[in-house]
Design a protein around this motif. Structure first.
Motif, short mmCIF file in Angstrom:
data_model
loop_
_atom_site.label_atom_id
_atom_site.label_comp_id
_atom_site.label_asym_id
_atom_site.label_seq_id
_atom_site.Cartn_x
_atom_site.Cartn_y
_atom_site.Cartn_z
N SER A 11 0.82 -1.34 -0.18
CA SER A 11 -0.02 0.00 -0.02
C SER A 11 0.89 1.24 -0.18
CB SER A 11 -0.81 0.05 1.38
OG SER A 11 -1.93 -1.16 1.14
N VAL A 12 0.48 2.27 -0.94
CA VAL A 12 1.41 3.49 -1.19
C VAL A 12 0.18 4.63 -1.37
CG1 VAL A 12 3.41 2.34 -1.87
CG2 VAL A 12 1.86 3.13 -3.42
N GLN A 13 0.79 5.73 -1.17
CA GLN A 13 -0.02 7.13 -1.56
C GLN A 13 0.39 7.45 -2.93
OE1 GLN A 13 0.86 10.06 1.46
NE2 GLN A 13 -0.64 9.33 2.77
N ALA A 14 -0.67 8.00 -3.44
CA ALA A 14 -0.50 8.50 -4.75
C ALA A 14 0.71 9.04 -5.12
CB ALA A 14 -1.76 9.41 -5.23
N GLY A 16 3.58 7.75 -4.99
CA GLY A 16 4.61 6.60 -4.46
C GLY A 16 5.01 5.66 -5.59
N LYS A 86 -0.85 6.00 -9.22
CA LYS A 86 -2.13 6.81 -9.10
C LYS A 86 -3.35 5.49 -8.32
CE LYS A 86 -1.26 9.06 -13.47
NZ LYS A 86 -1.79 9.33 -14.82
N PRO A 87 -4.26 6.05 -7.96
CA PRO A 87 -5.47 5.26 -7.34
C PRO A 87 -5.79 4.26 -8.39
CG PRO A 87 -5.70 7.59 -6.50
CD PRO A 87 -4.61 7.55 -7.65
N THR A 90 -4.64 0.64 -8.61
CA THR A 90 -5.09 -0.27 -7.64
C THR A 90 -5.32 -1.64 -8.00
OG1 THR A 90 -5.35 1.35 -5.85
CG2 THR A 90 -6.30 -0.98 -5.53
N VAL A 124 -3.27 1.71 -4.01
CA VAL A 124 -2.81 3.16 -4.01
C VAL A 124 -3.83 4.23 -3.51
CG1 VAL A 124 -1.72 5.05 -5.34
CG2 VAL A 124 -1.36 2.96 -6.15
N SER A 125 -3.59 4.91 -2.49
CA SER A 125 -4.60 5.75 -1.76
C SER A 125 -4.30 7.03 -2.24
CB SER A 125 -4.42 5.61 -0.36
OG SER A 125 -3.12 5.89 -0.10
N SER A 126 -5.29 7.73 -2.31
CA SER A 126 -5.33 9.31 -2.96
C SER A 126 -4.71 10.05 -1.62
CB SER A 126 -6.77 9.52 -3.45
OG SER A 126 -7.75 9.57 -2.47
#
Length: 126
Positions: A11-14, A16, A86-87, A90, A124-126
């Protein structure tokens, strides 16, 4: 039965990055066409990136310039370097191998590949 093993999801943030790996059991098999696919609930499996025996590559439009597929034949490993995530990236990512010849345009077609890994989740989280 050929077994492919994917690792590297998470899991990463947008914005990343992640690098996926796919181990192939044996030097011979790592020289065949390979590819990465992804699935999202409710959608068809999508070809993300493919690489042929000669190193030529093919990418789906949405990842061009952000993802890079590569192989290390000495380590019998396929990689997918994913940057600027980007989200919408995912999904469950699968590596695949075809022990035969493929045309370049077939590298992103899931029905062209015989062997598959179990998948690794990318979120990928926004």
């Amino acid at each position: 039965q050929l077994r492919l093993v994917e690792t590297g999801g998470g899991s990463v943030q947008a914005g990343g990055s992640l690098r996926l790996s796919c181990e192939v059991p044996g030097e011979t098999y790592s020289q065949y066409p390979m590819a990465w696919f992804r699935t999202v609930p409710g959608k068809e499996r999508e070809g993300v990136a493919g690489i042929d025996h000669d190193g030529s590559t093919r990418y789906t439009d949405s990842v061009k310039g952000r993802f890079t597929i590569s192989k290390d034949n000495a380590k019998n490993t396929l990689y997918l370097e994913m940057n600027t995530l980007k989200p919408e990236d995912t999904g469950m990512y699968f590596c695949a191998l075809e022990p035969g010849f493929l045309e370049e345009w077939e590298l992103l077609r899931s029905d062209m590949f015989h062997y598959w890994g179990q998948g690794t989740q990318v979120t990928v989280s926004s």
